[in-house]
Design a protein around this motif. Structure first.
Motif, mmCIF file in Angstrom:
data_model
loop_
_atom_site.group_PDB
_atom_site.id
_atom_site.type_symbol
_atom_site.label_atom_id
_atom_site.label_comp_id
_atom_site.label_asym_id
_atom_site.label_seq_id
_atom_site.Cartn_x
_atom_site.Cartn_y
_atom_site.Cartn_z
ATOM 1 N N SER A 299 53.873 57.327 37.762
ATOM 2 C CA SER A 299 53.938 56.278 36.663
ATOM 3 C C SER A 299 52.356 55.931 36.936
ATOM 4 N N LEU A 300 52.073 55.455 35.920
ATOM 5 C CA LEU A 300 51.301 54.464 35.415
ATOM 6 C C LEU A 300 51.203 52.720 35.343
ATOM 7 N N SER A 301 51.986 51.969 36.624
ATOM 8 C CA SER A 301 52.384 51.264 36.614
ATOM 9 C C SER A 301 52.709 51.401 38.285
ATOM 10 N N ASN A 302 52.254 49.817 38.956
ATOM 11 C CA ASN A 302 52.482 49.651 40.547
ATOM 12 C C ASN A 302 54.739 49.004 40.261
ATOM 13 N N SER A 303 54.915 49.831 41.152
ATOM 14 C CA SER A 303 56.495 50.173 41.185
ATOM 15 C C SER A 303 56.681 49.708 42.760
ATOM 16 N N PHE A 316 45.514 48.171 33.399
ATOM 17 C CA PHE A 316 44.380 48.936 32.297
ATOM 18 C C PHE A 316 43.396 48.439 32.144
ATOM 19 N N ARG A 317 41.878 49.265 32.260
ATOM 20 C CA ARG A 317 41.305 48.691 32.217
ATOM 21 C C ARG A 317 39.693 49.995 31.465
ATOM 22 N N GLU A 318 39.331 49.802 30.256
ATOM 23 C CA GLU A 318 38.005 50.566 29.951
ATOM 24 C C GLU A 318 36.567 50.090 30.688
ATOM 25 N N ASN A 319 36.211 50.556 31.217
ATOM 26 C CA ASN A 319 35.045 50.621 31.557
ATOM 27 C C ASN A 319 33.556 51.854 31.445
ATOM 28 N N SER A 320 32.357 51.671 30.378
ATOM 29 C CA SER A 320 31.889 52.918 30.786
ATOM 30 C C SER A 320 32.065 54.231 30.894
ATOM 31 N N GLY A 321 32.782 54.413 29.568
ATOM 32 C CA GLY A 321 33.643 55.626 29.362
ATOM 33 C C GLY A 321 34.574 56.197 30.784
ATOM 34 N N GLU A 322 35.153 54.790 31.396
ATOM 35 C CA GLU A 322 36.602 55.548 32.479
ATOM 36 C C GLU A 322 37.234 54.451 32.828
ATOM 37 N N LEU A 323 38.351 55.258 32.609
ATOM 38 C CA LEU A 323 39.630 54.541 32.346
ATOM 39 C C LEU A 323 40.146 53.823 33.229
ATOM 40 N N TYR A 324 40.464 52.932 33.924
ATOM 41 C CA TYR A 324 41.032 52.724 35.787
ATOM 42 C C TYR A 324 42.384 51.958 35.266
ATOM 43 N N THR A 327 48.655 52.782 40.156
ATOM 44 C CA THR A 327 50.407 54.101 39.657
ATOM 45 C C THR A 327 50.219 54.532 41.055
ATOM 46 N N THR A 328 51.617 54.626 41.093
ATOM 47 C CA THR A 328 52.240 55.213 42.234
ATOM 48 C C THR A 328 52.214 56.163 42.744
ATOM 49 N N ILE A 329 51.677 55.693 43.690
ATOM 50 C CA ILE A 329 51.883 57.230 45.083
ATOM 51 C C ILE A 329 52.733 57.213 46.620
ATOM 52 N N LEU A 330 53.970 58.239 46.591
ATOM 53 C CA LEU A 330 54.940 57.853 47.276
ATOM 54 C C LEU A 330 55.129 56.471 47.431
ATOM 55 N N HIS A 331 55.058 55.274 48.651
ATOM 56 C CA HIS A 331 55.633 54.171 48.207
ATOM 57 C C HIS A 331 54.597 53.223 48.372
ATOM 58 N N GLY A 474 57.050 57.054 42.841
ATOM 59 C CA GLY A 474 56.632 57.861 43.605
ATOM 60 C C GLY A 474 56.160 59.083 43.564
ATOM 61 N N ARG A 475 56.930 60.286 43.521
ATOM 62 C CA ARG A 475 57.195 61.417 43.842
ATOM 63 C C ARG A 475 57.529 62.289 42.501
ATOM 64 N N GLY A 476 56.464 62.065 42.233
ATOM 65 C CA GLY A 476 56.768 62.945 40.642
ATOM 66 C C GLY A 476 58.363 62.875 39.261
ATOM 67 N N ASN A 477 58.207 63.314 38.401
ATOM 68 C CA ASN A 477 59.577 63.438 37.396
ATOM 69 C C ASN A 477 60.893 64.204 38.281
ATOM 70 N N GLU A 478 60.856 65.287 38.903
ATOM 71 C CA GLU A 478 61.828 65.783 39.314
ATOM 72 C C GLU A 478 62.405 65.335 40.106
#
Length: 658
Positions: A299-303, A316-324, A327-331, A474-478
């Motif tokens: 996911s592209l958010s804090n859940s 989301f923020r862009e700076n010098s050619g990079e997107l920041y 995202t939520t990973i596991l917990h 945090g654990r993917g679509n499936e």
């Protein structure tokens, strides 16, 4: 050490809206605090000197909580000090007023008045501004009206308060009231000339916009009768006032859009494989061509859930050619970057939550919750993470807190993450009651960060346990995809985890309570209709009937269909099978229902139906309805109502579990 009490959340500081001064010397942010006597929240602008790491309060804000840097020494913020203008606003005129404060002298004076109900605003050069504002297609334009014309318009406004016109869906929104034919419209505003130039049309909602080098890129959801869950993307050239369609609003849900090198980058979800909750993929648009840039299964958010946040933050923020982005990973939620070659980096440590961030040269500042600390601001420089504020340190140092202990169980072939919080007065060999707490969403997660209500219950002598069943983030679509499965594998996960907890902690009495809100309220309603193992239950802002939710809530007509893979006309038997109300005649568990009168996400009728049904069948039940509150009662409701809510829940547990 003092025991943590229900009312202690009134002493918490909540942080939001990080920004940086044009010269990079200061980081600014908002600090919020509950005011019990006024029954609202105070908000203040703070500035942090990056060199000295000292921070101080700059000024108070109005309810709109809007502010922006104008130059290196000046901040403009929303505030109306004009009594006459306030009276005209009360009559029905639309005004947004702004003051300017000088950082050195602290002198405050009026900066501008905009004859619109501004919902967000961004400074371009101190003269031109980009903003969104509410536009009412059925509204009465009172601004500028005088004499007989004003008298007639005032009478029309008074008459309109006696009825509502509804001719589209959704017709209302949680926290917004009736929204029929009201749109969030994009404008350009010139402070010197007073010109207001509408960029988007009258029937479109603009949910996201970004600016760079004289151009605006923004998302558009255009509808007249039924709002579809699809958005288009447009760009607007400020100098020529020309608009260009970049992506037709037919195929994708648009998560965000930002400028990226010499094109744009966006998060798009076609919903084809996993429905509305499908994680967006990264796409680029350049020279009119849409290309898949990067696959993505997060996911592209804090859940990461907590009841200790207030205010808004950018993901989301862009700076010098990079997107920041967050995202939520596991917990946990973390900060990542994505460069023009598609290389991702994880920037923050993989624990706790990142709630918002700002980029400052080679340094990053973020609002985070780490361990049992409430929100503070942290910096990251050369890969080193450092806490730079101590707004809530007294809570951490002086209150009895219990650290969550990790406990997992294998369920439906997958390891389900969970935690147990022991009572703060825990003694070996002593027996304790326990509470199962179920998160909302379902596509959110619990982590091991601070949760006020859980810590209160631990201080009152309860075990509190919670986990992340199928359907969570945090654990993917499936893993997150439980369309058509509500009340099946997720219910099994929760019961298997409960078994694991009681087997691992035999000192827990068999008196266990269960509670949850939103999806957690749905699962609470489901649980009491499928087992009698819980001594009591508290169902909050719940779902009980997928039929009624379809036609009465702001998301029901599309969310219900997507998540149940059925509608009242397509396989209605399935829709009823997944409705907890179907099983109300089986309930024996004493249940408290908590609902808000203006919760248009899970409307009051959902709680009333389940309450009535189990009362009809002789089960002990109670319903506490909060007037003037919505779906966010437990997180940003009025302070007095938040206290009363937690008192009602705790009293119910005390009665049946002790």
């Amino acid at each position: 050490m003092e025991s943590l009490k229900i009312e202690d959340f009134l002493d918490y500081n909540y942080l939001s809206e990080l920004n940086i001064s044009p010269d990079g010397k200061y980081v600014s942010f908002l600090q919020h605090r509950a005011d019990y006597d006024k029954n609202n929240y105070s908000s203040n602008i703070y500035i942090l000197n990056r060199e000295s790491e000292e921070y101080c309060k700059l000024t108070e804000l109005s309810d709109k909580n809007q502010y922006m840097w104008i130059d290196e020494k000046s901040i403009v913020f929303s505030s109306n000090k004009d009594r006459e203008l306030q009276l005209r606003s009360d009559e029905g005129e639309s005004w947004s007023c702004y003051q300017i404060i000088d950082l050195e002298s602290k002198k405050v004076e009026e900066y501008m008045r905009i004859p619109l109900e501004v919902t967000s605003i961004k400074n371009i050069d101190g003269e031109k501004f980009i903003l969104t504002a509410q536009y009412d297609n059925y509204g009465v334009e009172l601004n500028g009206a005088v004499g007989d014309e004003r008298i007639k318009k005032l009478e029309k406004i008074r008459e309109s308060k006696n009825y509502e016109i509804i001719d589209e869906i959704p017709f209302w929104g949680n926290g917004k009231g009736f929204t029929n034919k009201k749109r969030n419209r994009l404008y350009m505003y010139n402070r010197l000339s007073g010109e207001i130039y509408p960029i988007s049309d009258r029937i479109s909602n603009v949910n996201y916009y970004s600016y760079r080098d004289g151009k605006i890129v923004y998302t558009v959801n255009r509808f007249t009768n039924k709002q579809e869950q699809r958005e288009g993307i447009y760009s607007f050239d400020i100098s020529t006032k020309s608009e260009e369609l970049l992506l037709a609003g037919e195929e994708f849900r648009v998560n965000f859009v930002e400028f990226f090198n010499d094109g744009i980058i966006c998060g798009l979800n076609d919903t084809k494989d996993y429905g509305l909750n499908q994680n967006p993929k990264f796409y680029t648009i350049k020279d009119g061509e849409l290309k898949l840039f990067k696959e993505n299964d997060s996911s592209l958010s804090n859940s990461v859930g907590s009841d200790c946040r207030y205010g808004n933050n950018r993901n989301f923020r862009e700076n010098s050619g990079e997107l920041y982005y967050i995202t939520t990973i596991l917990h946990s939620s973390v900060l990542r970057s994505l460069d023009e070659m598609g290389v991702e980096r994880t920037i923050s440590s993989a624990d706790g939550s990142v709630d918002g961030f700002i980029l400052a040269d080679k340094e990053i500042y973020f609002i985070g919750m780490k361990g049992l600390r409430l929100q503070e601001i942290y910096s990251i420089k050369n890969g080193v993470e450092k806490r730079v504020t101590d707004f809530n340190e007294k809570i951490y140092e002086n209150k009895e807190l219990s650290r969550p202990e990790k406990l997992s169980v294998v369920s439906n072939g997958v390891e389900i993450e969970g935690w147990v919080i022991k009572p703060t007065n825990y003694e070996e060999g002593k027996m304790y009651p326990a509470i199962l707490d179920i998160h909302g969403g379902p596509k959110t997660v619990y982590g091991d960060i601070f949760y006020h209500e859980m810590q209160v219950w631990a201080n009152l002598g309860y075990f509190v346990f919670f986990c992340n069943p199928h359907g969570g983030d945090g654990r993917g679509n499936e893993f997150a995809d439980i369309r058509g499965k509500y009340g099946t594998i997720d219910y099994e996960d929760l019961m298997n985890f409960t078994d694991k907890v009681t087997n691992s902690y035999p000192i827990i009495e068999r008196k266990i309570g269960v509670t949850g809100g939103s999806y957690g309220g749905y699962m609470t309603n489901w649980i009491i209709g499928h087992t009698n193992r819980f001594a009591c239950a508290v169902s909050q802002r719940s779902i009980s009937n997928w039929f009624s939710k379809f036609g009465t809530t702001d998301i029901g007509y599309y969310f219900n269909v997507d998540q149940n893979m059925s509608s009242p006309w397509k396989n209605p038997e399935k829709l009823w099978w997944h409705s907890p109300l179907k099983y109300a005649n089986r309930v024996v568990t004493p249940t408290l229902f908590i609902h808000s009168e203006e919760d248009y996400r899970c409307w009051l009728a959902e709680g009333l139906q389940m309450f009535t049904a189990i009362k009809y069948h002789g089960v002990q039940a109670r319903l506490c309805m909060f007037k003037g509150e919505n779906h966010e009662l437990s997180r940003s409701g009025k302070p007095k109502n938040r206290v009363k809510r937690l008192q009602e829940i705790t009293k119910w547990f005390e009665e049946f579990l002790k």
